[in-house]
Design a protein around this motif. Structure first.
Motif, PDB file in Angstrom:
ATOM      1  N   SER A  10     -31.757  59.991  15.668  1.00  0.00           N
ATOM      2  CA  SER A  10     -31.395  61.189  16.453  1.00  0.00           C
ATOM      3  C   SER A  10     -32.101  61.187  17.802  1.00  0.00           C
ATOM      4  N   ALA A  13     -29.803  57.779  21.933  1.00  0.00           N
ATOM      5  CA  ALA A  13     -28.674  56.914  21.572  1.00  0.00           C
ATOM      6  C   ALA A  13     -27.853  57.547  20.433  1.00  0.00           C
ATOM      7  N   GLN A  35     -35.456  60.193  10.670  1.00  0.00           N
ATOM      8  CA  GLN A  35     -36.763  60.459  10.063  1.00  0.00           C
ATOM      9  C   GLN A  35     -37.567  61.468  10.885  1.00  0.00           C
ATOM     10  N   LYS A  43     -36.393  61.992  26.329  1.00  0.00           N
ATOM     11  CA  LYS A  43     -37.667  61.257  26.242  1.00  0.00           C
ATOM     12  C   LYS A  43     -38.286  60.968  27.610  1.00  0.00           C
ATOM     13  N   VAL A  81     -34.143  56.173   6.193  1.00  0.00           N
ATOM     14  CA  VAL A  81     -33.243  55.223   5.525  1.00  0.00           C
ATOM     15  C   VAL A  81     -34.051  53.974   5.175  1.00  0.00           C
ATOM     16  N   ASP A 275     -32.324  51.466  22.069  1.00  0.00           N
ATOM     17  CA  ASP A 275     -33.499  50.589  22.153  1.00  0.00           C
ATOM     18  C   ASP A 275     -33.551  49.524  21.063  1.00  0.00           C
ATOM     19  N   VAL A 287     -32.141  54.569  29.665  1.00  0.00           N
ATOM     20  CA  VAL A 287     -31.101  55.540  29.327  1.00  0.00           C
ATOM     21  C   VAL A 287     -29.708  55.083  29.789  1.00  0.00           C
ATOM     22  N   LYS A 318     -40.959  57.223  37.705  1.00  0.00           N
ATOM     23  CA  LYS A 318     -41.424  58.590  37.944  1.00  0.00           C
ATOM     24  C   LYS A 318     -42.914  58.536  38.320  1.00  0.00           C
TER      25      LYS A 318
HETATM   26  C1  FAD Z   1     -42.630  57.952  28.089  1.00  0.00           C
HETATM   27  C2  FAD Z   1     -41.271  57.321  28.315  1.00  0.00           C
HETATM   28  C3  FAD Z   1     -40.631  57.517  29.522  1.00  0.00           C
HETATM   29  C4  FAD Z   1     -39.382  56.929  29.745  1.00  0.00           C
HETATM   30  N1  FAD Z   1     -38.782  57.131  30.953  1.00  0.00           N
HETATM   31  C5  FAD Z   1     -37.562  56.592  31.177  1.00  0.00           C
HETATM   32  C6  FAD Z   1     -36.889  56.791  32.417  1.00  0.00           C
HETATM   33  O1  FAD Z   1     -37.407  57.427  33.338  1.00  0.00           O
HETATM   34  N2  FAD Z   1     -35.647  56.266  32.572  1.00  0.00           N
HETATM   35  C7  FAD Z   1     -35.037  55.540  31.587  1.00  0.00           C
HETATM   36  O2  FAD Z   1     -33.905  55.101  31.781  1.00  0.00           O
HETATM   37  N3  FAD Z   1     -35.650  55.322  30.396  1.00  0.00           N
HETATM   38  C8  FAD Z   1     -36.889  55.828  30.168  1.00  0.00           C
HETATM   39  N4  FAD Z   1     -37.505  55.622  28.968  1.00  0.00           N
HETATM   40  C9  FAD Z   1     -36.772  54.880  27.907  1.00  0.00           C
HETATM   41  C10 FAD Z   1     -35.749  55.789  27.192  1.00  0.00           C
HETATM   42  O3  FAD Z   1     -36.317  57.042  26.961  1.00  0.00           O
HETATM   43  C11 FAD Z   1     -35.301  55.121  25.898  1.00  0.00           C
HETATM   44  O4  FAD Z   1     -34.625  53.922  26.254  1.00  0.00           O
HETATM   45  C12 FAD Z   1     -34.372  55.977  25.035  1.00  0.00           C
HETATM   46  O5  FAD Z   1     -34.873  57.288  24.886  1.00  0.00           O
HETATM   47  C13 FAD Z   1     -34.187  55.303  23.663  1.00  0.00           C
HETATM   48  O6  FAD Z   1     -33.407  56.102  22.828  1.00  0.00           O
HETATM   49  P1  FAD Z   1     -33.026  55.601  21.356  1.00  0.00           P
HETATM   50  O7  FAD Z   1     -32.216  56.694  20.765  1.00  0.00           O
HETATM   51  O8  FAD Z   1     -32.474  54.237  21.396  1.00  0.00           O
HETATM   52  O9  FAD Z   1     -34.420  55.472  20.576  1.00  0.00           O
HETATM   53  P2  FAD Z   1     -35.392  56.593  19.996  1.00  0.00           P
HETATM   54  O10 FAD Z   1     -35.483  57.748  20.886  1.00  0.00           O
HETATM   55  O11 FAD Z   1     -36.661  55.879  19.651  1.00  0.00           O
HETATM   56  O12 FAD Z   1     -34.695  57.084  18.650  1.00  0.00           O
HETATM   57  C14 FAD Z   1     -34.732  56.356  17.471  1.00  0.00           C
HETATM   58  C15 FAD Z   1     -34.343  57.278  16.327  1.00  0.00           C
HETATM   59  O13 FAD Z   1     -34.199  56.519  15.127  1.00  0.00           O
HETATM   60  C16 FAD Z   1     -34.838  57.206  14.052  1.00  0.00           C
HETATM   61  N5  FAD Z   1     -35.140  56.206  13.025  1.00  0.00           N
HETATM   62  C17 FAD Z   1     -35.717  54.988  13.186  1.00  0.00           C
HETATM   63  N6  FAD Z   1     -35.771  54.362  11.992  1.00  0.00           N
HETATM   64  C18 FAD Z   1     -35.215  55.182  11.075  1.00  0.00           C
HETATM   65  C19 FAD Z   1     -34.974  55.091   9.674  1.00  0.00           C
HETATM   66  N7  FAD Z   1     -35.333  54.001   8.952  1.00  0.00           N
HETATM   67  N8  FAD Z   1     -34.393  56.130   9.044  1.00  0.00           N
HETATM   68  C20 FAD Z   1     -34.028  57.239   9.753  1.00  0.00           C
HETATM   69  N9  FAD Z   1     -34.229  57.376  11.068  1.00  0.00           N
HETATM   70  C21 FAD Z   1     -34.815  56.360  11.725  1.00  0.00           C
HETATM   71  C22 FAD Z   1     -36.034  57.875  14.738  1.00  0.00           C
HETATM   72  O14 FAD Z   1     -36.536  58.929  13.954  1.00  0.00           O
HETATM   73  C23 FAD Z   1     -35.379  58.357  16.027  1.00  0.00           C
HETATM   74  O15 FAD Z   1     -34.698  59.572  15.783  1.00  0.00           O
HETATM   75  C24 FAD Z   1     -38.777  56.164  28.725  1.00  0.00           C
HETATM   76  C25 FAD Z   1     -39.435  55.951  27.510  1.00  0.00           C
HETATM   77  C26 FAD Z   1     -40.688  56.518  27.311  1.00  0.00           C
HETATM   78  C27 FAD Z   1     -41.405  56.289  25.993  1.00  0.00           C
END
Ligand code: FAD
Length: 382
Positions: A10, A13, A35, A43, A81, A275, A287, A318
């Protein structure tokens, strides 16, 4: 429960693909398993929240219940999961199992943990989600000294945010200049000097070997034998795509979960983005790529097979101490950087051997050239 679209994760992505897909399909059951607590938040705002005076409590814009309503979804929060069974089209979690017609993996990434000895090593914090950020903020009494490990995008942004609100900050990093994976040494030097002017103390080409509790402080021992007294240690040394769940289910993985330009994994009806995914050989943990993937995948999931295209997607750092936008050239591409500009206003352009512009980094007033340069860059893949 059974059937429909199941999304694991959640983060941005997971929620973005759900939103995009619901624009086309308003009737198929949707289940999101996460989870976390399922709160929706951005984020990237975590690394500017001190400056913008936002507490972790105000960062979520919707709760899991509100998201479930908006998306007409069942959201299973605090649910991990543990297994995917592609042969039975099932996912297995804490206290149940769920069948899927189509499964989307939006599992994010795991923070890389530094190997450090000493009785305080367990106190290292890393921040890759809102809950970890809340832990970090609880430790941050005003004026406490913070040591950041790592001088990449996240390390530099947190350093800038902390000095903006008068925390003393040291950055310890193995690289010889900040952002060494994204920019040239000239640009790295501008970032270093700008953040130093704002109060960041750099300890580059160094690493922390020990963390020991000494009275109320933590004593860090660096690899050159120097010591540093600090209060809070934040590790920002990088992220590794979360691949284990997919690997154990027999999906093909490399650096990330391998997907083609339809975001299809090696197993039928299972897709990945964000990611955790390696899309046509690219792991881009930002993002913009996940938004491009969400738009394409939403159509594929409704039966209109749609390839994702990655245009050049510059990243805006930033770091208000030094405005910076960077569009790194493809890894291992042969060519050369050409750097021009004065003082803190710098333009670095990367040309390949055919004289095609393939990447850039702009600082200070040069960031205004971003849109024009972006138009000149070919897509990362199409
Ligand atoms: C501090 C910070 C600043 C950033 N700034 C920028 C920016 O300025 N510009 C930019 O483009 N990007 C930025 N990024 C990167 C960007 O935020 C990420 O690429 C993006 O948020 C990733 O989203 P995601 O959904 O792939 O991963 P996540 O947000 O990590 O979500 C993963 C999800 O999977 C769930 N999950 C994992 N394993 C399991 C399992 N086994 N069972 C159930 N659930 C599970 C987790 O609970 C979570 O909900 C930044 C990142 C950080 C840390």
């Amino acid at each position: 429960m059974s059937g429909g679209l199941v999304i694991i994760g959640s983060g941005l992505a997971g929620y973005m693909i759900a939103k995009e897909w619901r624009k086309y399909d308003t009737s198929t059951p949707l289940t999101i398993i996460t989870q976390s607590d399922g709160n929706f938040y951005s984020k990237p705002l975590l690394s500017t929240a001190l400056t913008s005076q936002r507490t972790p409590e105000v960062l979520p814009t919707s709760s899991a219940t509100q998201m479930a309503e908006q998306l007409d979804a069942t959201i299973l929060t605090r649910t991990r999961v543990d297994e995917i069974q592609p042969e039975n089209k099932k996912v297995i979690y804490n206290d149940g199992q769920l069948e899927y017609d189509q499964l989307v993996l939006a599992l994010g990434a795991d923070t890389i943990k530094p190997t450090i000895m000493g009785n305080a090593a367990g106190q290292i914090i890393s921040v890759n989600n809102l809950e970890e950020y809340s832990v970090f903020r609880k430790k941050l009494d005003p004026k406490l000294h913070v040591t950041i490990l790592g001088a990449g995008l996240v390390g530099c942004e947190f350093a800038n945010d902390l000095v903006n609100v008068q925390h003393p900050v040291d950055v310890v990093a193995l690289c010889s200049y900040p952002l060494d994976r994204l920019v040239t040494p000239d640009i790295g030097e501008i970032i270093r000097a700008s953040l130093e002017q704002s109060g960041v103390n750099w300890r580059l080409s160094q690493s922390v070997e020990r963390m020991d509790q000494k009275d109320d402080n933590i004593l860090l021992t660096l690899n050159n034998g120097e010591t540093l007294k600090t209060d809070v240690v934040l590790s920002a040394i990088g992220l590794r795509p979360h691949i284990n769940l997919a690997k154990e289910a027999g999906l093909r993985v490399n650096r990330g979960i391998l997907v083609d330009n339809y975001l299809s994994t090696s197993m039928e009806s299972i897709y990945a983005l964000g990611d955790c995914a390696e899309v046509c050989g690219h792991v881009l943990q930002y993002v913009a790529p996940l938004l491009a993937c969400s738009r394409a995948l939403a159509k594929t999931l409704i039966g209109e097979k749609t390839e994702v295209i990655y245009p050049a997607m510059p990243v805006v750092l930033k770091t208000p101490a030094c405005p910076l936008v960077v569009s790194p050239p493809p890894q291992d591409l042969k060519g050369e950087w050409r750097v021009s500009g004065t003082h803190f206003d710098c333009r670095a352009l990367f040309y390949d051997t055919a004289e095609q512009l393939r990447g850039f980094a702009l600082t200070g007033t040069m960031v205004k050239e971003r849109a024009d340069l972006q138009k000149l860059l070919p897509p990362i893949f199409s």
